[in-house]
Design a protein around this motif. Structure first.
Motif, mmCIF file in Angstrom:
data_model
loop_
_atom_site.group_PDB
_atom_site.id
_atom_site.type_symbol
_atom_site.label_atom_id
_atom_site.label_comp_id
_atom_site.label_asym_id
_atom_site.label_seq_id
_atom_site.Cartn_x
_atom_site.Cartn_y
_atom_site.Cartn_z
ATOM 1 N N TYR A 127 -14.310 7.250 -3.694
ATOM 2 C CA TYR A 127 -13.628 6.002 -4.033
ATOM 3 C C TYR A 127 -13.640 5.840 -5.555
ATOM 4 C CZ TYR A 127 -12.784 0.968 -4.401
ATOM 5 O OH TYR A 127 -12.285 -0.272 -4.742
ATOM 6 N N LYS A 184 -8.178 2.957 -6.286
ATOM 7 C CA LYS A 184 -7.756 1.571 -6.432
ATOM 8 C C LYS A 184 -7.397 1.336 -7.897
ATOM 9 C CE LYS A 184 -9.249 -3.234 -5.883
ATOM 10 N NZ LYS A 184 -10.354 -4.132 -5.480
ATOM 11 N N SER A 210 -4.616 7.010 -2.102
ATOM 12 C CA SER A 210 -4.065 5.684 -1.911
ATOM 13 C C SER A 210 -4.171 4.842 -3.161
ATOM 14 C CB SER A 210 -4.819 4.949 -0.780
ATOM 15 O OG SER A 210 -4.771 5.685 0.406
ATOM 16 N N LEU A 211 -3.176 3.995 -3.376
ATOM 17 C CA LEU A 211 -3.245 2.929 -4.351
ATOM 18 C C LEU A 211 -3.322 1.639 -3.556
ATOM 19 C CD1 LEU A 211 -0.552 4.021 -6.956
ATOM 20 C CD2 LEU A 211 -3.007 4.446 -6.959
ATOM 21 N N ILE A 212 -4.454 0.955 -3.618
ATOM 22 C CA ILE A 212 -4.649 -0.196 -2.762
ATOM 23 C C ILE A 212 -5.218 -1.355 -3.550
ATOM 24 C CG2 ILE A 212 -5.072 1.269 -0.747
ATOM 25 C CD1 ILE A 212 -8.012 0.730 -1.048
ATOM 26 N N PHE A 213 -5.274 -2.515 -2.912
ATOM 27 C CA PHE A 213 -5.821 -3.704 -3.530
ATOM 28 C C PHE A 213 -7.093 -4.153 -2.829
ATOM 29 C CE2 PHE A 213 -1.269 -3.658 -4.356
ATOM 30 C CZ PHE A 213 -1.282 -3.708 -5.734
ATOM 31 N N HIS A 220 -10.892 -2.247 -0.988
ATOM 32 C CA HIS A 220 -11.613 -1.024 -0.655
ATOM 33 C C HIS A 220 -11.725 -0.904 0.862
ATOM 34 C CE1 HIS A 220 -15.538 1.506 -1.064
ATOM 35 N NE2 HIS A 220 -14.503 2.216 -0.641
ATOM 36 N N MET A 231 0.849 -1.195 0.000
ATOM 37 C CA MET A 231 0.000 0.000 0.000
ATOM 38 C C MET A 231 0.881 1.240 0.000
ATOM 39 S SD MET A 231 -2.842 1.191 2.835
ATOM 40 C CE MET A 231 -3.871 -0.195 2.459
ATOM 41 N N THR A 256 -9.863 7.803 -2.070
ATOM 42 C CA THR A 256 -9.135 6.560 -2.274
ATOM 43 C C THR A 256 -9.187 6.156 -3.743
ATOM 44 O OG1 THR A 256 -9.730 5.814 -0.056
ATOM 45 C CG2 THR A 256 -8.977 4.127 -1.599
ATOM 46 N N GLU A 266 -12.199 3.506 -8.557
ATOM 47 C CA GLU A 266 -11.580 2.227 -8.881
ATOM 48 C C GLU A 266 -11.408 2.095 -10.391
ATOM 49 O OE1 GLU A 266 -12.297 -2.613 -8.524
ATOM 50 O OE2 GLU A 266 -13.601 -1.226 -7.422
#
Length: 199
Positions: free
Chosen positions: A57, A189, A21-24, A26, A1, A187, A59
């Motif tokens: 959010y 993704k 954020s770059l996340i995998f 939610h 992350m 956020t 994505e």
């Protein structure tokens, strides 16, 4: 992350969580109790609304499609705040489709009193003079104005599917003046290996 911390706003903002954020997965943030007495007293000075929670959010599902979810919980303190934040407007066109729109109304104790019905959502064209010059349209949801005793809290949530990835959704803790903020997050993704640029 990976996280890039943004500037912490001090004026009228308490514990504002502003991050990209770059996340995998939610990250879901929630608060069950929207009682007005939960608001810090410092946020109630010289303000018309308190943004209890704002979550954006975004994505990126593929090179040609993304999902955007926006959730806002706002305590309206007076008529001026109602005029600025009392409704939620969502634009759409041939590239952007609205998947869901939801609205919830809470009294000052945080008790849920109403939910937005499908029949409550208005649909407009925003072509020049209302003409169908463009395919751009917008949907509007709200609980009416001057119908409720202040303060009260509203929650709006909507999700759109977007095929136009030239621009990402913008972020700001508050879109209008005289608005205090408890928490605001943005956020993103992205697929593994996606090269994301930001300033």
């Amino acid at each position: 992350m990976q996280k890039a911390n943004m500037t912490l706003f001090r004026n009228h903002y308490l514990n504002v969580c502003c991050f990209l954020s770059l996340i995998f997965g939610h990250q879901v943030l929630a608060q069950d109790n929207w009682h007005v007495n939960k608001i810090d007293a410092s946020l109630l000075t010289d303000t018309d609304v308190v943004i209890r929670l704002s979550e954006k959010y975004w994505e990126i599902e593929s090179k040609g499609q993304a999902k955007y979810v926006h959730r806002q919980v706002i305590t309206i303190l007076n008529e001026a705040g109602e005029n600025k934040y009392g409704e939620s407007l969502v634009r759409y066109d041939k590239f952007t489709k609205i998947a869901t729109m939801e609205g919830f109304f809470y009294d000052q104790s945080g008790k849920l009193l109403k939910k937005i019905k499908k029949s409550d959502i208005q649909d407009f064209s925003y072509g020049i003079g209302g003409d169908e010059i463009t395919d751009g349209r917008m949907k509007l949801m709200g609980f009416g104005k001057k119908n409720h005793a202040y303060p009260y809290t509203i929650e709006y949530v909507y999700e759109v599917k977007d095929k136009n990835l030239m621009f990402y959704p913008q972020w700001s803790p508050a879109s209008e003046s005289r608005a205090s903020v408890e928490k605001s997050t943005y956020t993103i993704k992205a697929p593994a290996g996606f090269q994301f640029k930001y300033k």
